[in-house]
Design an enzyme around this catalytic site. Sequence first.
Site, short mmCIF file in Angstrom:
data_model
loop_
_atom_site.label_atom_id
_atom_site.label_comp_id
_atom_site.label_asym_id
_atom_site.label_seq_id
_atom_site.Cartn_x
_atom_site.Cartn_y
_atom_site.Cartn_z
CG HIS A 222 -2.11 1.06 1.13
ND1 HIS A 222 -2.11 2.02 2.23
CD2 HIS A 222 -3.05 1.13 0.52
CE1 HIS A 222 -3.22 2.33 1.90
NE2 HIS A 222 -3.64 2.32 0.80
CE LYS A 224 -1.30 5.08 -1.38
NZ LYS A 224 -2.02 4.33 -0.13
CG ASP A 229 18.74 12.22 -9.52
OD1 ASP A 229 19.15 11.27 -10.35
OD2 ASP A 229 18.62 13.46 -10.12
CG HIS A 396 -7.30 8.69 0.18
ND1 HIS A 396 -5.94 8.28 -0.01
CD2 HIS A 396 -7.85 7.11 0.49
CE1 HIS A 396 -5.68 7.13 -0.21
NE2 HIS A 396 -6.67 6.37 0.27
CE LYS A 398 -4.00 6.63 2.97
NZ LYS A 398 -5.17 6.36 3.19
CG ASP A 403 1.65 16.81 23.01
OD1 ASP A 403 0.35 16.55 23.33
OD2 ASP A 403 2.55 16.16 23.79
#
Length: 478
Positions: A222, A224, A229, A396, A398, A403
């Site tokens: 899952h 991404k 470089d 979508h 995450k 704090d």
Amino acid sequence: MMSSPSTIATIVLCLHGIGMLAALHAIMTVRTAPGAIAWAGSLVLMPYLALVPYLIFGRSRFAGYVSARRFNTDRLRELTAGMQAGEREARRASVVAEPPLAAMRALPGLTGVPCLANNDVRLLINGQAAFEAIFAAIAQAREVVMVQFFIVHDDGLGRRLLELLCERAAAGVQVYFLYDSIGCHALPRHYVQALMAAGVRARAFATRRGFVNRFQLNFRNHRKLVVVDGEQAFTGGLNVGDEYLGKRPPLAPWRDTHIAVRGPVVLDLQMAFAEDWYWAAREVPRLLPPPPGPAGAMVCQLVPSGPADPQETCSLFFVEAIQSARRRVWITTPYFVPDEAVFAVLRLAVLRGVDVRILIPSRPDHQVVYAASKLYAYQAVRAGVKIYRYQPGFLHQKVILVDDVAAAVGSANLDNRSFRLNFELMLLTADRGFAAEVETMLEADFAQARQIDKEEYQRSPALLRVATHVASLFAPIL
């Protein structure tokens, strides 16, 4: 011709025998006791119904990841040995002796990845900003480009990526393209063939090789990630497709967050890619040492996680982040199906007086997960957690804010699939300036959200409440 009773009895006995063997396998391999009990009971009592689902959802084998991790350790030594004396000293200086956040003290031991200083992380809010930055970086690549996505579509955005990667490969850049075989089930063969014809090294991540993988829907990659470089990297929640630019109703506008990363932690991101590439291709990708000198003043902890880990890294990461909070913990997630450990620390944080807020979607993209999340949201509200539903479109992203110090962005959702079934990446930062930027971003999101009250669940139709309880039974695979 009708089958005789003895033939039917033989088939039934064989199925029960296979079911017993599969049940033993489940007991030995399934990580959680409830999951092992559920699989073993079903396989023993109803093998004719449970064997096919177990073939699809229940098995995992990642012995090759041991080899990949050994390779990564050896390769890191080679890279370090190949650096100039000043570069080696800079690498040592980037390792934080005393992490500024309590959670960061446990995470290096949990992940095997050091906590590093001298990094720079920049927020990329929504798809337009993220892909403009990613494509601009790839277009300037001189040596190596690593690209990894769970989903890639052959649409406007996907074809822009295809053309850019082919152009860089034609210019002599080494281009690696890794995609998940299930997440990209709709990606046409000609897309990958065009990449390979241009000189791009393209591979599909599969749980197992060959025909058997077609039956295995769990244990997906899952992550991404784009690395250019060895100098800069991009990670977060966005896949490649026009819907991630907010161009496909009814989920549009699409709300997501990515980050751009520079500094020593980019080498660890390369190592995470190398593990996945080694599993898929059984070859070593080209890794580049970080540029000399600090990229910034931020402390970062990379948290790669997956079903090959000896411990439940992703779940423990959330536990550690939440329990380190003293004033607030804000979380945004598209899927809210926490396990018992995470749910417990959320409740304990409320009892400590922490401002616990969780932002979830108001629109479903997966009906069963959405139904189950309604029940968990109701239980969380009863415990004092503030639950909000984002109104404009599908949420979508995450993100975790702890704090005024720490923030994490990545691919992991607050559900069992991310905790135990998928390979994920989260990047935790300890920097007050970056945390303030995340706070501003989340405050804008909460301003466009509706808070759930305690009575909302009770006011819903009885049939809907029953459906949420039934959906919650599938929590171990959601």
